[in-house]
Design a protein around this motif. Structure first.
Motif, PDB file in Angstrom:
ATOM      1  N   VAL A  11      40.665  41.905  36.522  1.00 33.49           N
ATOM      2  CA  VAL A  11      41.172  41.019  37.580  1.00 33.49           C
ATOM      3  C   VAL A  11      42.690  41.127  37.679  1.00 33.49           C
ATOM      4  O   VAL A  11      43.249  41.243  38.783  1.00 33.49           O
ATOM      5  CB  VAL A  11      40.723  39.568  37.316  1.00 33.49           C
ATOM      6  N   ALA A  12      43.363  41.096  36.542  1.00 30.48           N
ATOM      7  CA  ALA A  12      44.826  41.213  36.549  1.00 30.48           C
ATOM      8  C   ALA A  12      45.242  42.506  37.241  1.00 30.48           C
ATOM      9  O   ALA A  12      46.178  42.514  38.057  1.00 30.48           O
ATOM     10  CB  ALA A  12      45.357  41.177  35.112  1.00 30.48           C
ATOM     11  N   ASN A  33      47.514  42.362  24.081  1.00 28.21           N
ATOM     12  CA  ASN A  33      47.754  43.704  23.573  1.00 28.21           C
ATOM     13  C   ASN A  33      48.933  44.302  24.349  1.00 28.21           C
ATOM     14  O   ASN A  33      48.848  44.532  25.551  1.00 28.21           O
ATOM     15  CB  ASN A  33      46.473  44.530  23.770  1.00 28.21           C
ATOM     16  N   HIS A  36      48.336  47.332  26.545  1.00 32.97           N
ATOM     17  CA  HIS A  36      47.645  47.047  27.811  1.00 32.97           C
ATOM     18  C   HIS A  36      48.628  46.460  28.827  1.00 32.97           C
ATOM     19  O   HIS A  36      48.601  46.804  30.005  1.00 32.97           O
ATOM     20  CB  HIS A  36      46.491  46.067  27.587  1.00 32.97           C
ATOM     21  N   SER A  67      40.067  36.368  29.698  1.00 29.22           N
ATOM     22  CA  SER A  67      38.670  35.973  29.467  1.00 29.22           C
ATOM     23  C   SER A  67      38.572  34.447  29.423  1.00 29.22           C
ATOM     24  O   SER A  67      39.478  33.778  28.921  1.00 29.22           O
ATOM     25  CB  SER A  67      38.185  36.520  28.134  1.00 29.22           C
ATOM     26  N   ASP A  68      37.435  33.927  29.916  1.00 28.94           N
ATOM     27  CA  ASP A  68      37.268  32.473  30.034  1.00 28.94           C
ATOM     28  C   ASP A  68      37.597  31.749  28.731  1.00 28.94           C
ATOM     29  O   ASP A  68      38.269  30.723  28.729  1.00 28.94           O
ATOM     30  CB  ASP A  68      35.820  32.139  30.425  1.00 28.94           C
ATOM     31  N   ALA A  70      39.541  32.554  26.379  1.00 30.42           N
ATOM     32  CA  ALA A  70      40.932  32.679  25.925  1.00 30.42           C
ATOM     33  C   ALA A  70      41.881  31.865  26.787  1.00 30.42           C
ATOM     34  O   ALA A  70      43.091  31.848  26.555  1.00 30.42           O
ATOM     35  CB  ALA A  70      41.352  34.151  25.952  1.00 30.42           C
ATOM     36  N   HIS A  74      45.495  30.529  24.331  1.00 28.34           N
ATOM     37  CA  HIS A  74      46.455  31.630  24.291  1.00 28.34           C
ATOM     38  C   HIS A  74      47.549  31.536  25.350  1.00 28.34           C
ATOM     39  O   HIS A  74      48.402  32.398  25.423  1.00 28.34           O
ATOM     40  CB  HIS A  74      45.712  32.954  24.422  1.00 28.34           C
ATOM     41  N   THR A  88      41.703  32.392  37.058  1.00 30.51           N
ATOM     42  CA  THR A  88      40.907  33.177  38.011  1.00 30.51           C
ATOM     43  C   THR A  88      39.406  33.099  37.711  1.00 30.51           C
ATOM     44  O   THR A  88      38.640  33.945  38.157  1.00 30.51           O
ATOM     45  CB  THR A  88      41.341  34.665  37.966  1.00 30.51           C
ATOM     46  N   ALA A  89      38.991  32.091  36.940  1.00 31.68           N
ATOM     47  CA  ALA A  89      37.594  32.027  36.493  1.00 31.68           C
ATOM     48  C   ALA A  89      36.728  31.222  37.457  1.00 31.68           C
ATOM     49  O   ALA A  89      37.125  30.154  37.915  1.00 31.68           O
ATOM     50  CB  ALA A  89      37.536  31.422  35.097  1.00 31.68           C
ATOM     51  N   GLN A 111      34.484  38.435  43.928  1.00 34.87           N
ATOM     52  CA  GLN A 111      34.117  39.845  44.084  1.00 34.87           C
ATOM     53  C   GLN A 111      33.934  40.418  42.679  1.00 34.87           C
ATOM     54  O   GLN A 111      34.466  39.867  41.705  1.00 34.87           O
ATOM     55  CB  GLN A 111      35.242  40.592  44.829  1.00 34.87           C
ATOM     56  N   SER A 112      33.165  41.482  42.588  1.00 35.05           N
ATOM     57  CA  SER A 112      33.008  42.164  41.302  1.00 35.05           C
ATOM     58  C   SER A 112      34.134  43.190  41.197  1.00 35.05           C
ATOM     59  O   SER A 112      34.201  44.122  41.997  1.00 35.05           O
ATOM     60  CB  SER A 112      31.634  42.848  41.269  1.00 35.05           C
ATOM     61  N   LEU A 113      35.017  42.984  40.237  1.00 32.73           N
ATOM     62  CA  LEU A 113      36.232  43.807  40.175  1.00 32.73           C
ATOM     63  C   LEU A 113      36.269  44.679  38.920  1.00 32.73           C
ATOM     64  O   LEU A 113      35.967  44.208  37.817  1.00 32.73           O
ATOM     65  CB  LEU A 113      37.470  42.909  40.203  1.00 32.73           C
TER      66      LEU A 113
HETATM   67  N1  LIG Z   1      35.841  41.062  36.698  1.00 33.32           N
HETATM   68  C1  LIG Z   1      35.407  40.345  37.697  1.00 33.32           C
HETATM   69  O1  LIG Z   1      34.649  40.845  38.525  1.00 33.32           O
HETATM   70  C2  LIG Z   1      35.850  38.928  37.865  1.00 33.32           C
HETATM   71  C3  LIG Z   1      35.784  38.377  39.167  1.00 33.32           C
HETATM   72  C4  LIG Z   1      36.247  37.070  39.356  1.00 33.32           C
HETATM   73  C5  LIG Z   1      36.737  36.356  38.290  1.00 33.32           C
HETATM   74  N2  LIG Z   1      36.771  36.900  37.038  1.00 33.32           N
HETATM   75  C6  LIG Z   1      37.354  36.082  35.976  1.00 33.32           C
HETATM   76  O2  LIG Z   1      38.675  36.548  35.726  1.00 33.32           O
HETATM   77  C7  LIG Z   1      39.007  36.408  34.326  1.00 33.32           C
HETATM   78  C8  LIG Z   1      39.381  37.759  33.749  1.00 33.32           C
HETATM   79  O3  LIG Z   1      38.282  38.615  33.871  1.00 33.32           O
HETATM   80  P1  LIG Z   1      38.432  40.200  33.716  1.00 33.32           P
HETATM   81  O4  LIG Z   1      37.214  40.784  34.341  1.00 33.32           O
HETATM   82  O5  LIG Z   1      39.763  40.666  34.162  1.00 33.32           O
HETATM   83  O6  LIG Z   1      38.319  40.357  32.158  1.00 33.32           O
HETATM   84  P2  LIG Z   1      38.656  41.668  31.299  1.00 33.32           P
HETATM   85  O7  LIG Z   1      38.781  42.859  32.153  1.00 33.32           O
HETATM   86  O8  LIG Z   1      37.677  41.683  30.176  1.00 33.32           O
HETATM   87  O9  LIG Z   1      40.097  41.348  30.713  1.00 33.32           O
HETATM   88  C9  LIG Z   1      40.238  40.285  29.824  1.00 33.32           C
HETATM   89  C10 LIG Z   1      41.704  39.971  29.624  1.00 33.32           C
HETATM   90  O10 LIG Z   1      41.752  38.848  28.758  1.00 33.32           O
HETATM   91  C11 LIG Z   1      42.534  39.160  27.634  1.00 33.32           C
HETATM   92  N3  LIG Z   1      41.900  38.560  26.454  1.00 33.32           N
HETATM   93  C12 LIG Z   1      40.611  38.697  26.070  1.00 33.32           C
HETATM   94  N4  LIG Z   1      40.373  37.967  24.962  1.00 33.32           N
HETATM   95  C13 LIG Z   1      41.546  37.371  24.650  1.00 33.32           C
HETATM   96  C14 LIG Z   1      41.952  36.500  23.603  1.00 33.32           C
HETATM   97  N5  LIG Z   1      41.107  36.076  22.667  1.00 33.32           N
HETATM   98  N6  LIG Z   1      43.227  36.113  23.593  1.00 33.32           N
HETATM   99  C15 LIG Z   1      44.084  36.502  24.554  1.00 33.32           C
HETATM  100  N7  LIG Z   1      43.778  37.320  25.561  1.00 33.32           N
HETATM  101  C16 LIG Z   1      42.518  37.747  25.611  1.00 33.32           C
HETATM  102  C17 LIG Z   1      42.598  40.667  27.530  1.00 33.32           C
HETATM  103  O11 LIG Z   1      43.856  40.975  26.992  1.00 33.32           O
HETATM  104  P3  LIG Z   1      44.161  42.355  26.204  1.00 33.32           P
HETATM  105  O12 LIG Z   1      43.561  43.455  27.018  1.00 33.32           O
HETATM  106  O13 LIG Z   1      45.644  42.401  26.148  1.00 33.32           O
HETATM  107  O14 LIG Z   1      43.504  42.219  24.866  1.00 33.32           O
HETATM  108  C18 LIG Z   1      42.494  41.092  28.988  1.00 33.32           C
HETATM  109  O15 LIG Z   1      43.748  41.128  29.585  1.00 33.32           O
HETATM  110  C19 LIG Z   1      37.789  35.752  33.696  1.00 33.32           C
HETATM  111  O16 LIG Z   1      37.980  34.366  33.705  1.00 33.32           O
HETATM  112  C20 LIG Z   1      36.640  36.133  34.630  1.00 33.32           C
HETATM  113  O17 LIG Z   1      35.591  35.181  34.585  1.00 33.32           O
HETATM  114  C21 LIG Z   1      36.340  38.165  36.810  1.00 33.32           C
END
Ligand SMILES: NC(=O)c1ccc[n+]([C@@H]2O[C@H](COP(=O)([O-])OP(=O)(O)OC[C@H]3O[C@@H](n4cnc5c(N)ncnc54)[C@H](OP(=O)(O)O)[C@@H]3O)[C@@H](O)[C@H]2O)c1
Length: 251
Positions: A11-12, A33, A36, A67-68, A70, A74, A88-89, A111-113
Motif C-alpha cells: 500500500v505504501a 526495515n 525497505h 500491517s494491521d 503493527a 510502532h 489505510t486498514a 483495491q487489491s494492491l
Molecule cells: N494490500 C492491499 O491490497 C491492501 C488494500 C487496502 C488496505 N490494505 C491495508 O494497508 C495496510 C498495509 O498493507 P500492505 O498490503 O501494504 O502490507 P505489506 O505489504 O505486508 O507491508 C506491511 C508493512 O508493515 C510493516 N510492518 C509489518 N509488521 C510490522 C511490525 N511488527 N512493526 C512495524 N512495521 C511492521 C512492514 O515494514 P518493513 O517492510 O519495514 O518490515 C511493511 O512496510 C494494512 O492495514 C492492510 O490491511 C492493504
C-alpha cells in the motif's frame, strides 16, 4: 500537500507512486526495515528513516500503511508532533490512532494492491476522520490520486471490507480450486480465462443478480448430480459446490 508515509509495503508503495505522479510531495518514508524504507524512498526520490531516525515534522499529513497489528505500538513516535495521521486498514477503527494525535482518520484504498503491479488499477478511496479539518485534508489528498472518493465511517468501511472479501478473496479462491481441479483432471484451465473476464466485466453493466447462470440457477438437478459425481474424489470441493449451489437456489 506534503505527506510522510509510514510503511514500505504494497500500500505504501502504490500510494507513494500515485502521490508522486499527481504532484503530492512525499517528504519521507519511514519503515521498520531501513533497507525497505531506502528502496521505496529512492524510487520516490525522498528521504527515509527507520523508527529510530528523525521524523520529518513538515508534512501536512502522516499516512500509516503498516500491517494491521503493527498500527499503534510502532507508530507511537509520531505522538509528539500531534499532526493529522491516517491509517489505510479496512477493518481497523479510526480510534486506534486517537492516542497518537488529536487529528486522526482513515485513508482506505478499496483495491487489491501489489507493489509489483505494472499498471495501477482504478482505486476507490474511503475516508473518515475525527474532525472536519482532517476529513477535508484527507479528501484533498484522495481526489489527487483517485476519481472515486467516498466518506465511510468505521461500520460502513468494515461492511464494505466484508463485501470485498466475497468479490475478491473468495472468487480468487474459487479460481485456485478450479485451476487445481483442472490440473488434477488433465484439462486446460486456460480455456476458462475468457469466461472469468466476461463474468467480471458484466458487473460494470448492471447488478450481478441479473447475470446468475448455471445449473443451480436453472434448477437443473440432473447436471448438478453429474457434477457431484465428478467431484467425488474431492470431498471438500464437493461440499463447497453443494453449499454454493444451495445458496444460488435460495437466492
Ligand atoms: N494490500 C492491499 O491490497 C491492501 C488494500 C487496502 C488496505 N490494505 C491495508 O494497508 C495496510 C498495509 O498493507 P500492505 O498490503 O501494504 O502490507 P505489506 O505489504 O505486508 O507491508 C506491511 C508493512 O508493515 C510493516 N510492518 C509489518 N509488521 C510490522 C511490525 N511488527 N512493526 C512495524 N512495521 C511492521 C512492514 O515494514 P518493513 O517492510 O519495514 O518490515 C511493511 O512496510 C494494512 O492495514 C492492510 O490491511 C492493504
Amino acid at each position: 500537500m506534503k505527506v510522510v508515509i509510514i510503511g514500505s509495503g504494497n500500500v505504501a508503495t502504490v500510494l507513494g507512486r500515485l502521490m508522486v505522479q499527481n504532484d503530492v510531495e512525499v517528504l519521507q518514508i519511514i519503515s521498520r526495515n531501513i533497507d525497505h524504507a531506502a528502496n521505496l524512498a529512492n524510487e520516490l526520490n525522498c528521504k527515509y528513516s527507520d523508527y529510530n531516525g528523525l521524523l520529518d515534522a513538515n508534512a501536512d499529513i502522516y499516512i500509516i500503511a503498516v500491517s494491521d497489528t503493527a498500527l499503534t505500538p510502532h507508530v507511537e513516535f509520531i505522538k509528539n508532533l500531534n499532526k493529522p495521521v491516517a491509517h489505510t486498514a479496512g477493518s481497523v477503527p479510526k480510534d486506534v490512532l486517537k492516542t497518537i494525535s488529536n487529528q486522526y482518520g482513515v485513508f482506505y484504498p478499496l483495491q487489491s494492491l501489489r507493489k509489483e503491479m505494472k499498471i495501477i488499477p482504478p482505486l476507490p478511496i474511503l475516508i473518515d476522520a475525527s474532525d472536519a479539518f482532517t476529513l477535508d485534508l484527507l479528501q484533498q489528498l484522495a481526489i489527487k490520486i483517485s476519481d472515486q472518493v467516498q466518506v465511510a465511517n468505521d461500520e460502513q468501511r468494515q461492511k464494505l471490507h466484508v463485501a470485498a472479501v466475497f468479490v475478491n478473496n473468495f472468487t480468487n479462491h474459487l479460481y485456485v480450486i478450479a485451476e487445481s481441479y483442472c490440473q488434477k483432471e488433465g484439462v486446460d484451465f486456460n480455456v476458462l480465462k475468457p469466461l472469468i473476464i466476461e463474468t467480471a466485466q458484466r458487473m460494470a453493466e448492471s447488478s450481478p443478480s441479473k447475470w446468475q447462470t448455471g445449473p443451480a440457477a436453472r434448477n437443473d438437478l440432473f447436471t448438478i448430480e453429474k457434477h457431484l459425481s465428478l467431484l467425488q474424489n474431492y470431498p471438500e470441493w464437493k461440499e463447497l459446490y453443494v453449499n454454493l449451489t444451495n445458496s444460488i437456489m435460495d437466492a
